[in-house]
Design a protein around this motif. Sequence first.
Motif, mmCIF file in Angstrom:
data_model
loop_
_atom_site.group_PDB
_atom_site.id
_atom_site.type_symbol
_atom_site.label_atom_id
_atom_site.label_comp_id
_atom_site.label_asym_id
_atom_site.label_seq_id
_atom_site.Cartn_x
_atom_site.Cartn_y
_atom_site.Cartn_z
ATOM 1 N N ILE A 29 9.390 4.785 -2.730
ATOM 2 C CA ILE A 29 8.167 4.765 -1.917
ATOM 3 C C ILE A 29 7.846 6.167 -1.405
ATOM 4 O O ILE A 29 6.759 6.692 -1.645
ATOM 5 N N THR A 30 8.776 6.794 -0.738
ATOM 6 C CA THR A 30 8.485 8.090 -0.114
ATOM 7 C C THR A 30 8.357 9.220 -1.131
ATOM 8 O O THR A 30 7.704 10.226 -0.852
ATOM 9 N N GLU A 31 8.952 9.070 -2.323
ATOM 10 C CA GLU A 31 8.878 10.126 -3.334
ATOM 11 C C GLU A 31 7.831 9.849 -4.413
ATOM 12 O O GLU A 31 7.768 10.571 -5.407
ATOM 13 N N ALA A 32 6.997 8.829 -4.225
ATOM 14 C CA ALA A 32 5.934 8.532 -5.189
ATOM 15 C C ALA A 32 4.919 9.670 -5.187
ATOM 16 O O ALA A 32 4.499 10.146 -4.141
ATOM 17 N N GLU A 44 2.578 6.333 9.234
ATOM 18 C CA GLU A 44 1.166 6.107 9.575
ATOM 19 C C GLU A 44 0.714 4.708 9.165
ATOM 20 O O GLU A 44 0.033 4.010 9.933
ATOM 21 N N VAL A 45 1.092 4.287 7.951
ATOM 22 C CA VAL A 45 0.710 2.952 7.488
ATOM 23 C C VAL A 45 1.387 1.894 8.343
ATOM 24 O O VAL A 45 0.764 0.891 8.715
ATOM 25 N N ASP A 56 0.023 -1.073 -0.941
ATOM 26 C CA ASP A 56 -1.346 -0.661 -1.285
ATOM 27 C C ASP A 56 -1.532 0.837 -1.069
ATOM 28 O O ASP A 56 -2.162 1.521 -1.879
ATOM 29 N N ALA A 57 -0.991 1.361 0.021
ATOM 30 C CA ALA A 57 -1.118 2.792 0.307
ATOM 31 C C ALA A 57 -0.389 3.628 -0.739
ATOM 32 O O ALA A 57 -0.899 4.664 -1.181
ATOM 33 N N THR A 67 -0.667 7.080 -5.724
ATOM 34 C CA THR A 67 -0.288 7.378 -7.107
ATOM 35 C C THR A 67 -1.445 7.186 -8.085
ATOM 36 O O THR A 67 -1.346 7.592 -9.242
ATOM 37 N N GLU A 68 -2.507 6.542 -7.640
ATOM 38 C CA GLU A 68 -3.719 6.349 -8.447
ATOM 39 C C GLU A 68 -3.435 5.804 -9.840
ATOM 40 O O GLU A 68 -3.936 6.303 -10.827
ATOM 41 N N GLY A 69 -2.600 4.806 -9.913
ATOM 42 C CA GLY A 69 -2.354 4.129 -11.182
ATOM 43 C C GLY A 69 -1.317 4.766 -12.077
ATOM 44 O O GLY A 69 -1.055 4.275 -13.178
#
Length: 196
Positions: A129-132, A153-154, A172-173, A178-180
Motif C-alpha cells: 500500500i505505502t510503496e504503490a 490522510e485517507v 480506492d485512494a 497507481t492509475e491502473g
Amino acid sequence: CMGIAIGDVSGKGMPAALLMSNLQASLHGQVIHPSSVAQVVGLVNDLMVASTDSHMFATFFYGLLDTVAATFTSTNAGHNPPMLLRADGSMETLNAGGLLLGMLAHQEYKQKTVSLDPGDVVVLYTDGITEAVGPGIDEDDIDAMFGEEALEEVLRSSSHLPAVGIKEAILDAVSRHTEGVAQSDDITLVVIRRQG
C-alpha cells in the motif's frame, strides 16, 4: 478474544509462498498454548529460524483483540507499524516488539496493550500500500510512492465510516494513485474500528 496477524515475507514465487505457509503453520501451532502475545511471536521466530534458510525472513505483526475489555495487545516483529487513530484525532503507531522473524533465534519481543475507545480505528497494512507507485514513475523514487502520509490522510477523512468503508476508501485512494498500473507487490489491509 480474537487473534489478528499480518505479515510480509522476503522474496517472490514458490520460496516466498512456502515461507508464508511455514509462518502460518507456526502461528497456528503456538496460539493454542497459553502464552503472552510476545511469547507467541518469540516462539514463532525460533521455529522460523530453525526451519528456513538464513537469507529468508518475514516481517510480522500479531495482536490479540479483547472485545469485552476493549483492548488490543500486540507485538511487532519488524512490520510496518499499524496506525491507531483515536476518536479525538490523535495518532499512535503500534511498534512495540523486536527484530523481524527468521533472522536470529532466542529473541525477546516486547508487547503493548492499548485501550480502544468508541470511534478508535486501527489499520494494519503491508508495504504494497505505502510503496504503490503511479504510471511512468520510477518505482524506487520515494516521493512517487503512495506513502504513510497519504494513508494517514485517507484514514482521517474516512474514520467516521464503518471498518469496511475505511478499507474501501484506502484501496480506492491507492488505486487512484497507481492509475491502473498493475500492482508490483501484495496488498494486505486489516481495519478494526470500535463502534461509537
